[in-house]
Motif scaffolding. Structure first.
Motif, PDB file in Angstrom:
ATOM      1  N   ALA A  88       0.818  -1.221   0.000  1.00 33.62           N
ATOM      2  CA  ALA A  88       0.000   0.000   0.000  1.00 33.62           C
ATOM      3  C   ALA A  88       0.849   1.267   0.000  1.00 33.62           C
ATOM      4  CB  ALA A  88      -0.919  -0.003   1.221  1.00 33.62           C
ATOM      5  N   HIS A  89       2.152   1.120   0.305  1.00 33.78           N
ATOM      6  CA  HIS A  89       2.992   2.314   0.464  1.00 33.78           C
ATOM      7  C   HIS A  89       4.306   2.273  -0.318  1.00 33.78           C
ATOM      8  CE1 HIS A  89       0.307   3.407   3.764  1.00 33.78           C
ATOM      9  NE2 HIS A  89       0.515   2.222   4.298  1.00 33.78           N
ATOM     10  N   VAL A  90       4.682   1.107  -0.827  1.00 38.72           N
ATOM     11  CA  VAL A  90       5.994   0.949  -1.453  1.00 38.72           C
ATOM     12  C   VAL A  90       6.136   1.861  -2.672  1.00 38.72           C
ATOM     13  CG1 VAL A  90       5.296  -0.957  -2.968  1.00 38.72           C
ATOM     14  CG2 VAL A  90       7.682  -0.765  -2.210  1.00 38.72           C
ATOM     15  N   ARG A  91       7.302   2.447  -2.831  1.00 41.18           N
ATOM     16  CA  ARG A  91       7.588   3.280  -4.001  1.00 41.18           C
ATOM     17  C   ARG A  91       7.950   2.390  -5.189  1.00 41.18           C
ATOM     18  NH1 ARG A  91      12.116   7.384  -2.297  1.00 41.18           N
ATOM     19  NH2 ARG A  91      13.032   5.461  -1.464  1.00 41.18           N
ATOM     20  N   ARG A  92       7.609   2.826  -6.377  1.00 40.74           N
ATOM     21  CA  ARG A  92       7.924   2.060  -7.579  1.00 40.74           C
ATOM     22  C   ARG A  92       9.434   1.861  -7.682  1.00 40.74           C
ATOM     23  NH1 ARG A  92       3.854   1.025 -10.829  1.00 40.74           N
ATOM     24  NH2 ARG A  92       5.300   0.361 -12.463  1.00 40.74           N
ATOM     25  N   GLY A  93       9.826   0.654  -8.024  1.00 40.10           N
ATOM     26  CA  GLY A  93      11.236   0.330  -8.180  1.00 40.10           C
ATOM     27  C   GLY A  93      11.917  -0.162  -6.927  1.00 40.10           C
ATOM     28  N   THR A  94      11.237  -0.070  -5.781  1.00 37.74           N
ATOM     29  CA  THR A  94      11.814  -0.553  -4.530  1.00 37.74           C
ATOM     30  C   THR A  94      11.934  -2.076  -4.557  1.00 37.74           C
ATOM     31  OG1 THR A  94      10.920   1.295  -3.251  1.00 37.74           O
ATOM     32  CG2 THR A  94      11.501  -0.702  -2.024  1.00 37.74           C
ATOM     33  N   VAL A  95      13.057  -2.584  -4.090  1.00 37.24           N
ATOM     34  CA  VAL A  95      13.244  -4.033  -3.966  1.00 37.24           C
ATOM     35  C   VAL A  95      12.779  -4.471  -2.584  1.00 37.24           C
ATOM     36  CG1 VAL A  95      14.929  -5.917  -3.903  1.00 37.24           C
ATOM     37  CG2 VAL A  95      15.146  -4.101  -5.619  1.00 37.24           C
ATOM     38  N   PHE A  96      11.990  -5.523  -2.539  1.00 36.05           N
ATOM     39  CA  PHE A  96      11.446  -6.068  -1.288  1.00 36.05           C
ATOM     40  C   PHE A  96      12.052  -7.449  -1.086  1.00 36.05           C
ATOM     41  CE2 PHE A  96       8.462  -8.305   1.388  1.00 36.05           C
ATOM     42  CZ  PHE A  96       7.907  -7.345   2.236  1.00 36.05           C
ATOM     43  N   LEU A  97      12.971  -7.565  -0.129  1.00 34.29           N
ATOM     44  CA  LEU A  97      13.634  -8.836   0.171  1.00 34.29           C
ATOM     45  C   LEU A  97      12.942  -9.490   1.354  1.00 34.29           C
ATOM     46  CD1 LEU A  97      15.934 -10.892  -0.218  1.00 34.29           C
ATOM     47  CD2 LEU A  97      17.351  -9.437   1.264  1.00 34.29           C
ATOM     48  N   ASP A  98      12.332 -10.634   1.114  1.00 31.03           N
ATOM     49  CA  ASP A  98      11.524 -11.319   2.130  1.00 31.03           C
ATOM     50  C   ASP A  98      12.334 -12.450   2.747  1.00 31.03           C
ATOM     51  OD1 ASP A  98       9.594 -12.616   3.628  1.00 31.03           O
ATOM     52  OD2 ASP A  98       8.021 -12.365   2.120  1.00 31.03           O
ATOM     53  N   LEU A  99      12.814 -12.227   3.986  1.00 33.29           N
ATOM     54  CA  LEU A  99      13.621 -13.225   4.693  1.00 33.29           C
ATOM     55  C   LEU A  99      12.786 -14.253   5.439  1.00 33.29           C
ATOM     56  CD1 LEU A  99      16.318 -10.977   6.451  1.00 33.29           C
ATOM     57  CD2 LEU A  99      16.399 -11.958   4.155  1.00 33.29           C
ATOM     58  N   ASN A 100      11.492 -14.077   5.489  1.00 38.71           N
ATOM     59  CA  ASN A 100      10.658 -14.859   6.398  1.00 38.71           C
ATOM     60  C   ASN A 100      10.524 -16.320   5.984  1.00 38.71           C
ATOM     61  OD1 ASN A 100      10.046 -12.463   7.921  1.00 38.71           O
ATOM     62  ND2 ASN A 100       8.757 -11.862   6.199  1.00 38.71           N
TER      63      ASN A 100
END
Length: 301
Positions: A88-100
């Motif tokens: 809902a808030h991430v900026r375009r182009g941001t990388v989201f690394l999911d460690l879970n």
């Protein structure tokens, strides 16, 4: 791929380790955690962040506004909820690394949310306990940007390896390993505590050493007990995701073992929450943990 500001979602054990190890790799580093607003621990958590040079954000929106690399390090049960809020808030182009530690299906759902919002989702399978390794903990990455991100992380001194452009592969590797490792923890706790109750541990452990001589069963037992007592809740949630992984394999393959492991991990976590292990130090023997368990549970008629 170049990053200026890292945003850490989750400021628990893993979040603290990663922010400490990465703060000098970028221009700035921030974190957001529900505990930053929890009255009982807010001051302690915020003070820790300030001392560590980490900016404590008041919301996910604030974190996303700063970061071009988001790292999610929360409990397994919150994997999807974090991705939903970040989307809902991430900026375009941001990388989201999911460690879970979540199932391939959960990771794929999380990826769909982040990618639809214009971010780039990369899954990570963290292959062993973080504290002994710090940011050099072995990680397997998956997703379209996995190889590119792995190169950046390696440049930061991290042990990250891209295994597939297909989402779910890295998580499947991690979850299959978790069934074995968390299963060994549960087996050791059940076997050792039962042996202690019958007074036969001096007979049982030598037979394990004879069959598996490369393992120090005394030392390994103490380590397993201590980790489950400290992190049993997190492990139970991870094993529920491992059970989902087994189900997602299809063919009616039921997660009998994974579900039982989750139950044992949860039970130990519940005992710890009830104060059963109060007073045990970090160097406690496995016998000490077993004795506390035996003293707490009702005796059989």
């Amino acid at each position: 791929m170049k990053f200026e500001h890292i945003g850490m979602v989750g400021y628990g054990e893993v979040g603290k380790v990663f922010t400490a190890g990465l703060k000098d790799k970028v221009a700035g580093i921030s974190a957001w955690d529900l505990t930053f607003e929890a009255p009982a621990v807010r001051e302690v958590q915020r003070a820790h962040a300030a001392q560590a040079g980490v900016a404590a954000c008041a919301s996910m929106a604030a974190l996303c506004g700063r970061a071009d690399l988001l790292i999610s390090a929360v409990t397994a049960s919150n994997t999807l909820a974090v991705a939903q809020e970040a989307a809902a808030h991430v900026r375009r182009g941001t990388v989201f690394l999911d460690l879970n530690s979540a199932s391939p299906g959960t990771k794929q759902q999380a990826a769909a949310l982040i990618d639809a919002a214009g971010g780039h989702y990369v899954e990570a399978g963290v292959m062993t306990s973080v504290p002994p390794y710090g940011i050099r903990v072995p990680m397997l990455l998956g997703g379209a940007r996995a190889a590119e991100l792995a190169g950046v992380l390696a440049g930061w001194g991290m042990d990250a390896k891209a295994v597939s452009e297909q989402l779910g592969v890295a998580s499947a590797i991690k979850m299959c390993r978790s069934v074995m490792i968390k299963g060994l923890e549960a087996l050791v706790i059940e076997s050792y505590t039962t042996a202690r109750a019958y007074g036969v541990e001096d007979h049982v452990l030598p037979t394990l050493a004879e069959t598996f001589p490369s393992i120090d069963w005394e030392k390994q037992g103490a380590y397993f007990f201590s980790r489950v007592v400290q992190h049993g809740q997190r492990r139970a949630e991870e094993m529920r995701e491992a059970a989902n992984t087994v189900r997602e394999a299809g063919g009616g393959f039921a997660p009998f073992m994974a579900s039982a492991i989750a139950d044992k991990q949860q039970w130990v976590a519940d005992q710890a929450r009830a104060g059963v292990f109060a007073g045990l130090g970090k160097d406690a023997r496995w016998q000490d943990y077993a004795d506390h368990l035996l003293a707490a549970v009702p005796k059989a008629p």
